[in-house]
Design a protein around this motif. Structure first.
Motif, PDB file in Angstrom:
ATOM      1  N   ALA A  81      22.695  -8.865 -34.389  1.00 53.71           N
ATOM      2  CA  ALA A  81      22.234  -8.866 -33.004  1.00 53.71           C
ATOM      3  C   ALA A  81      21.304 -10.040 -32.751  1.00 53.71           C
ATOM      4  N   LEU A  82      21.427 -10.612 -31.568  1.00 55.82           N
ATOM      5  CA  LEU A  82      20.525 -11.668 -31.129  1.00 55.82           C
ATOM      6  C   LEU A  82      19.233 -11.038 -30.619  1.00 55.82           C
ATOM      7  N   CYS A  83      18.105 -11.593 -31.040  1.00 54.64           N
ATOM      8  CA  CYS A  83      16.800 -11.063 -30.649  1.00 54.64           C
ATOM      9  C   CYS A  83      15.963 -12.142 -29.979  1.00 54.64           C
ATOM     10  N   TRP A  84      15.102 -11.699 -29.081  1.00 54.84           N
ATOM     11  CA  TRP A  84      14.063 -12.556 -28.526  1.00 54.84           C
ATOM     12  C   TRP A  84      12.766 -12.289 -29.266  1.00 54.84           C
ATOM     13  N   GLN A  85      12.121 -13.351 -29.694  1.00 52.44           N
ATOM     14  CA  GLN A  85      10.759 -13.252 -30.222  1.00 52.44           C
ATOM     15  C   GLN A  85       9.810 -13.654 -29.099  1.00 52.44           C
ATOM     16  N   MET A  86       8.824 -12.806 -28.836  1.00 54.75           N
ATOM     17  CA  MET A  86       7.905 -13.023 -27.725  1.00 54.75           C
ATOM     18  C   MET A  86       6.461 -12.939 -28.229  1.00 54.75           C
ATOM     19  N   VAL A  87       5.594 -13.779 -27.674  1.00 52.56           N
ATOM     20  CA  VAL A  87       4.200 -13.884 -28.125  1.00 52.56           C
ATOM     21  C   VAL A  87       3.276 -13.736 -26.926  1.00 52.56           C
ATOM     22  N   SER A 160       5.108  -2.927 -32.357  1.00 52.87           N
ATOM     23  CA  SER A 160       6.400  -2.310 -32.662  1.00 52.87           C
ATOM     24  C   SER A 160       6.295  -0.797 -32.534  1.00 52.87           C
ATOM     25  N   GLY A 161       7.440  -0.127 -32.720  1.00 55.74           N
ATOM     26  CA  GLY A 161       7.459   1.336 -32.656  1.00 55.74           C
ATOM     27  C   GLY A 161       7.135   1.874 -31.281  1.00 55.74           C
ATOM     28  N   VAL A 162       7.418   1.086 -30.231  1.00 55.13           N
ATOM     29  CA  VAL A 162       7.102   1.505 -28.867  1.00 55.13           C
ATOM     30  C   VAL A 162       8.190   2.458 -28.376  1.00 55.13           C
ATOM     31  N   HIS A 195       9.490  -8.365 -31.130  1.00 58.34           N
ATOM     32  CA  HIS A 195      10.903  -8.706 -31.079  1.00 58.34           C
ATOM     33  C   HIS A 195      11.626  -7.702 -30.191  1.00 58.34           C
ATOM     34  N   SER A 196      12.587  -8.198 -29.426  1.00 58.49           N
ATOM     35  CA  SER A 196      13.417  -7.337 -28.589  1.00 58.49           C
ATOM     36  C   SER A 196      14.854  -7.802 -28.695  1.00 58.49           C
ATOM     37  N   TYR A 197      15.790  -6.853 -28.683  1.00 60.43           N
ATOM     38  CA  TYR A 197      17.185  -7.250 -28.583  1.00 60.43           C
ATOM     39  C   TYR A 197      17.374  -8.037 -27.292  1.00 60.43           C
ATOM     40  N   ARG A 216      11.262 -17.839 -29.124  1.00 64.52           N
ATOM     41  CA  ARG A 216      12.518 -18.365 -29.658  1.00 64.52           C
ATOM     42  C   ARG A 216      13.503 -17.227 -29.874  1.00 64.52           C
ATOM     43  N   GLU A 217      14.746 -17.582 -30.074  1.00 64.35           N
ATOM     44  CA  GLU A 217      15.772 -16.614 -30.436  1.00 64.35           C
ATOM     45  C   GLU A 217      15.883 -16.536 -31.958  1.00 64.35           C
TER      46      GLU A 217
END
Length: 226
Positions: A81-87, A160-162, A195-197, A216-217
């Motif tokens: 799966a492609l994920c978005w990394q967000m900061v 995480s774990g949201v 990280h989110s899908y 980034r992806e």
């Protein structure tokens, strides 16, 4: 020097969370009770052979990298799966939540696992809650929403774990809990990330509203023994 978030699993398991790592040769992973995530120093054939041996001994793993790994003897792709990394360099300020937030303890572990199993926020196992601090919302003693911490590369901590029980959604629990977790991370002098899908546009919109920006992806590849 590479950025610690470019390879978040490797950065975490070879630094601040190395005490949680299982290793075979050059391959490292979280103990299966904590999570699926694993990493290698590079994708050389001998490193992939180390990973195949680790999977055979300890079970499936997930890699989070810039791209998928090359095919390797002894390994098969279970999912990708492609994920978005967000900061969140500076999370958006909001008012006090209209609900009580509790710090969760080991006594809450069964309810945490049950809620994560019900809602599937991502890989969550018997000891995932020990990876960092978790907070939650309870109603009549029942845990109905939670959020916490997972990977900890140098200078960063992952939110995480949201998750929220479907019967209690729409009340702002996820947003309030995420902001509480992010504030606790920043209070330690670290930067929150997640990280989110990539296909989960609803969640991404929420994260952006809370001050998380796309970085980034990455590709999450789950591997099993072939």
């Amino acid at each position: 020097m590479p950025h610690p978030l470019d390879r978040p699993v490797w950065s975490a398991l070879t630094d601040r969370q190395s005490h949680l790592a299982l290793q075979h040769g050059a391959a490292v992973r979280f103990s299966p009770d904590f999570g699926l995530f694993a990493a290698l120093p590079d994708a050389a054939p001998e490193r992939l052979a180390d990973l195949a041996a680790l999977v055979a001994a300890q079970g499936d793993v997930a890699l989070v990298e810039a791209g998928p790994p090359p095919p390797a003897p002894g390994l098969a792709v279970r999912s990708q799966a492609l994920c978005w990394q967000m900061v969140a360099e500076a999370p958006n300020p909001v008012g006090e939540p209209a609900f009580a937030i509790e710090v969760l303890t080991p006594a809450d572990a069964p309810q945490m696992l049950a809620l994560a199993t019900q809602t599937a926020p991502g890989p969550f196992f018997a000891r995932t809650h020990e990876l960092g601090r978790f907070v939650g919302v309870k109603e009549d003693g029942k845990l109905v929403a939670m959020a916490g911490e997972r990977m900890q590369p140098p200078g960063y901590t992952e939110v995480s774990g949201v998750c929220t029980d479907p019967a209690y959604r729409g009340r702002g629990f996820a947003a309030g809990l995420m902001l509480e977790v992010a504030a606790r991370i920043r209070a330690r002098g670290e930067i929150p990330f997640l990280h989110s899908y990539a296909h989960n546009t609803g969640a991404i919109a929420l994260y952006q509203a809370l001050g998380f920006d796309f970085r980034r992806e990455l590709v999450m590849t789950t591997l099993t023994s072939s």
